[in-house]
Design a protein around this motif. Structure first.
Motif, short mmCIF file in Angstrom:
data_model
loop_
_atom_site.label_atom_id
_atom_site.label_comp_id
_atom_site.label_asym_id
_atom_site.label_seq_id
_atom_site.Cartn_x
_atom_site.Cartn_y
_atom_site.Cartn_z
N UNK A 5 0.82 -1.21 0.00
CA UNK A 5 0.00 0.00 0.00
C UNK A 5 0.85 1.26 0.00
N UNK A 6 2.18 1.10 -0.07
CA UNK A 6 3.06 2.25 -0.12
C UNK A 6 3.39 2.58 -1.57
N UNK A 7 3.68 3.85 -1.82
CA UNK A 7 4.05 4.27 -3.15
C UNK A 7 5.48 3.83 -3.45
N UNK A 8 5.72 3.47 -4.72
CA UNK A 8 7.07 3.12 -5.11
C UNK A 8 7.96 4.35 -5.06
N UNK A 9 9.16 4.26 -4.44
CA UNK A 9 10.09 5.39 -4.52
C UNK A 9 10.59 5.54 -5.95
N UNK A 10 10.55 6.75 -6.48
CA UNK A 10 10.91 6.99 -7.87
C UNK A 10 12.09 7.94 -7.96
N UNK A 11 12.94 7.72 -8.95
CA UNK A 11 14.07 8.61 -9.20
C UNK A 11 13.58 9.85 -9.93
N UNK A 12 14.25 10.99 -9.76
CA UNK A 12 13.83 12.22 -10.45
C UNK A 12 14.07 12.12 -11.94
#
Length: 314
Positions: A5-12
Motif C-alpha cells: 500500500x506504499x508508493x514506489x520510490x521513484x528517481x527524479x
C-alpha cells in the motif's frame, strides 16, 4: 504485506545517472541494464520463482543504478543480490545455491553460444554444475551476500515494490479487453520488457500498465481503437500522453538497439539465441566496465588530437 500500500520510490526525471557522471556511455548503460534484467528473468525461471519475485528483483536492480555507478558494481553481482533479496521480500525464498547455479549455467550457455565452432552441426550444450566446495562457488556466494547488503544500504531499505501486473489486469477489465487474447498477451510481454529499462524506477506502475495497453492495442491485428472523446482513455488512469510517449519511445529504442533479439510484446519465459549473441562483449563485472570506459576515453582523446592536427595543417 503492508508495503503493497506504499508508493514506489521513484528517481527524479531528467537527472544524470551516477554511471553517466562516471563516464559510462548512455548506450552501454542501457544495454547493461537490459542484460542484467534478462539474467534475473532467466535465473528466476530456472529457479521456478513466482513472477512477483522476478519483477520485484528487476525493479530493485533498476533502482540501484540511480544511486550507484556501474563503475563500482557489476550487473551479475547486483542481479544475484536483487533476486535473493526479492525472494525474501515476496515470501518465496530461493536457495542461494539454486540462484548461483542458475547464473553460472547462463554464463556457460552464453559462452557456448558465442564460441566459434569448426564442426557442423555444433555439439550440444552440456552443463556441469560447480562443485559445492569450489572456490568459484564461494566467490559468487560472497558476492551475492555483499550485493544484497549494498542494495539495502544504498536504497535506504526502501524496498517496497508494487508491480504493474495487478494494475494491468484491473485496467484491462475496465476497458473490456480481458477477452482479447492477443492484447492481453502483448501487454504482458511489454511489461516484461519494460522491466529491462530504467522506467520502473522513474514512473509508477499505473503508467507502465497504461503504456502496455497503448502499444498493444496499436500493434495487434486488427488494431483496436480505444475512446479518445470526450477525453482520451488514458486520462481515466491519471496518465498523460507525454509520459506515455516518452516510455514508449524508450522501449522501442531498446528493441531497435538489440537488433530484433527482443521481440515487441512477445510474452515468453525464455529468450532466443540472438539475445545471447547480442550480449556478447557486455561486461558483467565492474572491471569490464572500467576497461570499456578507458577505451572510450582513449578513442575520444585520439579523435581530439587528430582534429587539432588537422586544424594546424590547414
Amino acid at each position: 504485506m503492508a508495503s503493497r500500500h506504499l508508493l514506489n520510490p521513484l528517481a527524479p526525471l531528467g537527472e544524470p545517472t551516477p554511471s553517466s557522471l562516471d563516464g559510462v556511455p548512455d548506450e552501454l548503460e542501457r544495454d547493461l541494464r537490459a542484460y542484467g534484467a534478462i539474467l534475473i528473468q532467466q535465473a528466476g525461471v530456472m529457479c521456478e520463482a513466482p513472477q512477483s519475485v522476478v519483477s520485484t528483483a528487476q525493479v530493485l536492480f533498476q533502482r540501484f543504478w540511480f544511486v550507484t555507478s556501474l563503475k563500482h558494481f557489476g550487473i551479475r553481482d547486483i542481479g544475484l543480490g536483487a533476486l535473493f533479496l526479492s525472494s525474501k521480500l515476496e515470501e518465496s525464498p530461493l536457495q542461494i545455491r539454486a540462484i548461483i547455479n542458475a547464473y553460472h549455467y547462463l554464463q556457460e550457455y552464453s559462452t557456448y553460444i558465442n564460441s566459434p565452432t569448426t564442426t557442423s552441426p555444433s555439439p550440444p550444450f552440456r552443463y556441469t554444475p560447480m562443485d559445492y566446495f569450489a572456490t568459484a562457488f564461494y566467490d559468487m556466494k560472497d558476492a551475492l551476500v555483499v550485493a544484497e547488503m549494498q542494495i539495502l544500504k544504498r536504497l535506504g531499505f526502501m524496498t517496497q515494490v508494487q508491480g504493474p501486473y495487478g494494475v494491468l489486469v484491473n485496467y484491462l477489465q475496465v476497458l473490456e479487453l480481458v477477452k482479447e487474447e492477443e492484447v492481453v498477451s502483448r501487454c504482458w510481454g511489454f511489461l516484461n520488457d519494460l522491466m529491462q529499462t530504467p522506467y520502473p524506477a522513474l514512473y509508477p506502475p499505473t503508467l507502465l500498465a497504461t503504456v502496455a495497453i497503448y502499444l498493444s492495442t496499436r500493434l495487434c491485428t486488427p488494431p483496436i481503437a480505444l475512446p479518445l472523446s470526450p477525453v482520451p482513455w488514458w486520462e481515466l488512469f491519471d496518465a498523460t500522453e507525454d509520459d506515455i510517449l516518452d516510455v514508449s519511445k524508450g522501449l522501442l529504442s531498446l528493441y531497435k538497439g538489440w537488433g530484433g533479439g527482443l521481440e515487441p510484446g512477445k510474452a515468453s519465459e525464455k529468450v532466443g539465441e540472438s539475445v545471447w549473441r547480442r550480449a556478447k562483449g557486455l561486461p558483467v563485472d565492474k572491471g569490464g566496465v572500467r576497461r570499456l570506459i578507458i577505451q572510450a576515453e582513449a578513442k575520444s582523446a585520439a579523435a581530439v588530437g587528430n582534429g587539432e592536427r588537422s586544424a594546424e595543417g590547414s
